[in-house]
Design a protein around this motif. Structure first.
Motif, mmCIF file in Angstrom:
data_model
loop_
_atom_site.group_PDB
_atom_site.id
_atom_site.type_symbol
_atom_site.label_atom_id
_atom_site.label_comp_id
_atom_site.label_asym_id
_atom_site.label_seq_id
_atom_site.Cartn_x
_atom_site.Cartn_y
_atom_site.Cartn_z
ATOM 1 N N GLY A 95 2.097 -11.447 12.036
ATOM 2 C CA GLY A 95 0.871 -10.663 12.160
ATOM 3 C C GLY A 95 1.084 -9.209 12.517
ATOM 4 O O GLY A 95 0.154 -8.534 12.941
ATOM 5 N N ALA A 96 2.305 -8.690 12.328
ATOM 6 C CA ALA A 96 2.563 -7.283 12.637
ATOM 7 C C ALA A 96 1.754 -6.385 11.704
ATOM 8 O O ALA A 96 1.446 -6.760 10.571
ATOM 9 C CB ALA A 96 4.049 -6.986 12.495
ATOM 10 N N ASP A 97 1.417 -5.208 12.168
ATOM 11 C CA ASP A 97 0.680 -4.229 11.374
ATOM 12 C C ASP A 97 1.618 -3.662 10.305
ATOM 13 O O ASP A 97 2.599 -3.000 10.620
ATOM 14 C CB ASP A 97 0.170 -3.111 12.277
ATOM 15 N N ARG A 98 1.350 -3.931 9.054
ATOM 16 C CA ARG A 98 2.187 -3.484 7.949
ATOM 17 C C ARG A 98 1.539 -2.332 7.192
ATOM 18 O O ARG A 98 1.970 -1.992 6.093
ATOM 19 C CB ARG A 98 2.448 -4.639 6.968
ATOM 20 N N SER A 99 0.508 -1.721 7.749
ATOM 21 C CA SER A 99 -0.223 -0.683 7.015
ATOM 22 C C SER A 99 0.668 0.504 6.640
ATOM 23 O O SER A 99 0.504 1.072 5.555
ATOM 24 C CB SER A 99 -1.444 -0.214 7.801
ATOM 25 N N ALA A 100 1.624 0.877 7.473
ATOM 26 C CA ALA A 100 2.513 1.997 7.130
ATOM 27 C C ALA A 100 3.349 1.662 5.899
ATOM 28 O O ALA A 100 3.534 2.499 5.013
ATOM 29 C CB ALA A 100 3.412 2.355 8.313
ATOM 30 N N THR A 101 3.842 0.429 5.823
ATOM 31 C CA THR A 101 4.641 0.017 4.669
ATOM 32 C C THR A 101 3.780 -0.055 3.415
ATOM 33 O O THR A 101 4.191 0.391 2.340
ATOM 34 C CB THR A 101 5.323 -1.342 4.935
ATOM 35 N N VAL A 102 2.580 -0.600 3.539
ATOM 36 C CA VAL A 102 1.672 -0.688 2.388
ATOM 37 C C VAL A 102 1.346 0.715 1.886
ATOM 38 O O VAL A 102 1.418 0.995 0.683
ATOM 39 C CB VAL A 102 0.387 -1.467 2.757
ATOM 40 N N ASP A 103 1.016 1.615 2.793
ATOM 41 C CA ASP A 103 0.697 2.988 2.402
ATOM 42 C C ASP A 103 1.914 3.695 1.809
ATOM 43 O O ASP A 103 1.805 4.435 0.828
ATOM 44 C CB ASP A 103 0.156 3.778 3.590
ATOM 45 N N THR A 105 4.354 2.325 0.199
ATOM 46 C CA THR A 105 4.601 1.788 -1.140
ATOM 47 C C THR A 105 3.810 2.571 -2.177
ATOM 48 O O THR A 105 4.349 2.954 -3.221
ATOM 49 C CB THR A 105 4.249 0.283 -1.188
ATOM 50 N N GLY A 106 2.550 2.848 -1.887
ATOM 51 C CA GLY A 106 1.736 3.654 -2.799
ATOM 52 C C GLY A 106 2.296 5.058 -2.977
ATOM 53 O O GLY A 106 2.341 5.579 -4.093
ATOM 54 N N LEU A 107 2.734 5.677 -1.889
ATOM 55 C CA LEU A 107 3.312 7.027 -1.969
ATOM 56 C C LEU A 107 4.577 7.028 -2.827
ATOM 57 O O LEU A 107 4.779 7.917 -3.661
ATOM 58 C CB LEU A 107 3.656 7.537 -0.564
ATOM 59 N N ILE A 108 5.434 6.036 -2.631
ATOM 60 C CA ILE A 108 6.695 5.947 -3.377
ATOM 61 C C ILE A 108 6.417 5.732 -4.861
ATOM 62 O O ILE A 108 7.014 6.402 -5.715
ATOM 63 C CB ILE A 108 7.574 4.815 -2.794
ATOM 64 N N ILE A 109 5.517 4.819 -5.171
ATOM 65 C CA ILE A 109 5.190 4.541 -6.574
ATOM 66 C C ILE A 109 4.605 5.779 -7.245
ATOM 67 O O ILE A 109 5.028 6.157 -8.347
ATOM 68 C CB ILE A 109 4.237 3.332 -6.683
ATOM 69 N N ARG A 110 3.657 6.446 -6.602
ATOM 70 C CA ARG A 110 3.069 7.656 -7.193
ATOM 71 C C ARG A 110 4.125 8.743 -7.403
ATOM 72 O O ARG A 110 4.141 9.410 -8.447
ATOM 73 C CB ARG A 110 1.915 8.164 -6.335
ATOM 74 N N ARG A 111 5.003 8.936 -6.431
ATOM 75 C CA ARG A 111 6.054 9.963 -6.530
ATOM 76 C C ARG A 111 6.924 9.725 -7.757
ATOM 77 O O ARG A 111 7.151 10.627 -8.560
ATOM 78 C CB ARG A 111 6.924 9.983 -5.277
ATOM 79 N N TYR A 112 7.428 8.497 -7.897
ATOM 80 C CA TYR A 112 8.363 8.226 -8.984
ATOM 81 C C TYR A 112 7.678 8.057 -10.330
ATOM 82 O O TYR A 112 8.261 8.380 -11.354
ATOM 83 C CB TYR A 112 9.289 7.062 -8.624
#
Length: 135
Positions: A95-103, A105-112
Protein backbone atom coordinates in the motif's frame (compact mmCIF):
# COMPACT_ATOMS: atom_id res chain seq x y z
CA UNK A 1 -3.77 0.93 -23.60
CA UNK A 2 -3.54 -1.16 -20.42
CA UNK A 3 -0.49 -1.47 -18.23
CA UNK A 4 2.37 -3.35 -19.85
CA UNK A 5 5.00 -5.26 -17.96
CA UNK A 6 8.59 -4.05 -17.94
CA UNK A 7 8.60 -1.58 -20.85
CA UNK A 8 11.91 -1.15 -22.63
CA UNK A 9 13.04 1.90 -24.56
CA UNK A 10 13.86 1.13 -28.18
CA UNK A 11 13.90 3.09 -31.40
CA UNK A 12 11.86 0.89 -33.75
CA UNK A 13 9.18 -1.74 -33.20
CA UNK A 14 9.53 -4.98 -35.20
CA UNK A 15 6.93 -5.05 -37.99
CA UNK A 16 4.95 -7.94 -39.35
CA UNK A 17 5.90 -10.34 -36.59
CA UNK A 18 3.48 -12.12 -34.33
CA UNK A 19 4.76 -11.63 -30.81
CA UNK A 20 4.81 -14.97 -29.02
CA UNK A 21 3.22 -15.18 -25.60
CA UNK A 22 6.27 -15.23 -23.36
CA UNK A 23 6.43 -15.14 -19.58
CA UNK A 24 9.37 -13.25 -18.18
CA UNK A 25 10.62 -12.93 -14.64
CA UNK A 26 13.27 -10.91 -12.91
CA UNK A 27 15.25 -12.22 -9.99
CA UNK A 28 14.24 -10.37 -6.81
CA UNK A 29 16.75 -7.64 -6.08
CA UNK A 30 18.68 -8.62 -9.20
CA UNK A 31 20.35 -11.48 -7.34
CA UNK A 32 21.18 -14.07 -9.99
CA UNK A 33 21.93 -17.06 -7.81
CA UNK A 34 21.74 -20.47 -9.49
CA UNK A 35 18.77 -21.58 -7.36
CA UNK A 36 16.86 -18.36 -8.11
CA UNK A 37 17.49 -18.64 -11.84
CA UNK A 38 16.50 -22.32 -11.79
CA UNK A 39 13.24 -21.42 -10.02
CA UNK A 40 12.43 -18.82 -12.68
CA UNK A 41 13.09 -21.33 -15.45
CA UNK A 42 11.09 -24.04 -13.65
CA UNK A 43 8.10 -21.70 -13.84
CA UNK A 44 8.67 -21.67 -17.63
CA UNK A 45 9.77 -18.05 -17.51
CA UNK A 46 12.68 -16.39 -19.25
CA UNK A 47 14.92 -14.56 -16.77
CA UNK A 48 15.31 -10.89 -17.66
CA UNK A 49 17.47 -8.23 -16.08
CA UNK A 50 17.17 -4.48 -16.36
CA UNK A 51 19.68 -1.92 -17.55
CA UNK A 52 18.22 1.15 -15.82
CA UNK A 53 16.57 1.37 -12.42
CA UNK A 54 15.72 3.95 -9.83
CA UNK A 55 15.28 3.03 -6.21
CA UNK A 56 11.80 4.49 -6.40
CA UNK A 57 10.43 2.51 -3.48
CA UNK A 58 11.99 5.22 -1.28
CA UNK A 59 10.12 8.49 -0.87
CA UNK A 60 10.91 10.60 -3.91
CA UNK A 61 9.42 12.86 -6.58
CA UNK A 62 8.48 12.19 -10.19
CA UNK A 63 11.13 14.66 -11.36
CA UNK A 64 13.89 12.88 -9.40
CA UNK A 65 12.88 9.49 -10.81
CA UNK A 66 12.75 10.87 -14.36
CA UNK A 67 16.08 12.68 -13.98
CA UNK A 68 17.81 9.56 -12.74
CA UNK A 69 16.43 7.43 -15.58
CA UNK A 70 17.43 10.02 -18.19
CA UNK A 71 20.98 10.25 -16.80
CA UNK A 72 21.36 6.45 -16.77
CA UNK A 73 20.10 6.13 -20.35
CA UNK A 74 22.44 8.94 -21.47
CA UNK A 75 25.43 7.17 -19.87
CA UNK A 76 24.54 3.82 -21.41
CA UNK A 77 24.11 5.19 -24.93
CA UNK A 78 21.04 6.83 -26.36
CA UNK A 79 20.72 4.36 -29.26
CA UNK A 80 21.07 1.23 -27.18
CA UNK A 81 17.78 -0.41 -26.20
CA UNK A 82 17.23 -0.16 -22.44
CA UNK A 83 15.10 -2.10 -20.00
CA UNK A 84 13.79 0.31 -17.37
CA UNK A 85 12.78 -1.10 -13.99
CA UNK A 86 10.38 0.92 -11.87
CA UNK A 87 8.52 -0.42 -8.85
CA UNK A 88 4.84 -0.70 -8.12
CA UNK A 89 5.19 -1.31 -4.40
CA UNK A 90 7.18 -0.31 -1.36
CA UNK A 91 9.87 -2.42 0.27
CA UNK A 92 8.55 -2.07 3.80
CA UNK A 93 4.81 -2.65 3.49
CA UNK A 94 1.95 -3.08 1.04
CA UNK A 95 0.00 0.00 0.00
CA UNK A 96 2.94 2.40 -0.40
CA UNK A 97 2.25 5.65 -2.24
CA UNK A 98 3.44 5.04 -5.82
CA UNK A 99 2.22 8.35 -7.25
CA UNK A 100 5.78 9.62 -7.90
CA UNK A 101 6.59 6.51 -9.93
CA UNK A 102 3.29 6.68 -11.84
CA UNK A 103 3.86 10.35 -12.63
CA UNK A 104 7.51 9.73 -13.58
CA UNK A 105 6.44 6.99 -15.99
CA UNK A 106 4.34 9.52 -17.89
CA UNK A 107 7.21 12.03 -17.94
CA UNK A 108 9.66 9.39 -19.22
CA UNK A 109 7.30 8.16 -21.93
CA UNK A 110 6.51 11.69 -23.15
CA UNK A 111 10.22 12.63 -23.19
CA UNK A 112 11.29 9.66 -25.28
CA UNK A 113 8.24 9.70 -27.57
CA UNK A 114 9.13 13.33 -28.36
CA UNK A 115 12.57 12.04 -29.46
CA UNK A 116 10.92 9.48 -31.73
CA UNK A 117 11.62 6.50 -29.50
CA UNK A 118 9.20 3.66 -28.81
CA UNK A 119 8.39 1.55 -25.78
CA UNK A 120 8.15 -2.21 -26.16
CA UNK A 121 7.26 -5.03 -23.85
CA UNK A 122 10.05 -7.48 -23.11
CA UNK A 123 8.50 -10.16 -25.39
CA UNK A 124 8.28 -7.60 -28.22
CA UNK A 125 11.91 -6.70 -27.66
CA UNK A 126 12.92 -10.37 -27.59
CA UNK A 127 11.05 -11.05 -30.86
CA UNK A 128 13.12 -8.52 -32.81
CA UNK A 129 16.82 -8.61 -33.45
CA UNK A 130 19.05 -5.93 -31.98
CA UNK A 131 19.59 -4.59 -35.52
CA UNK A 132 15.84 -4.17 -35.97
CA UNK A 133 15.51 -2.41 -32.65
CA UNK A 134 18.37 0.01 -33.21
CA UNK A 135 17.98 0.88 -36.94
Amino acid sequence: PGARSAPAVATKKPRGKKIPEQKVGRPPGGVRRPDTMASIRKLRMVPVMWSVTRFDWHETTAERVEGHVVRRISRRGRHTPQIILLHDGGHLAMGADRSATVDATGLIIRRYHAEGRKFLTIPEMMAGSMETLTD
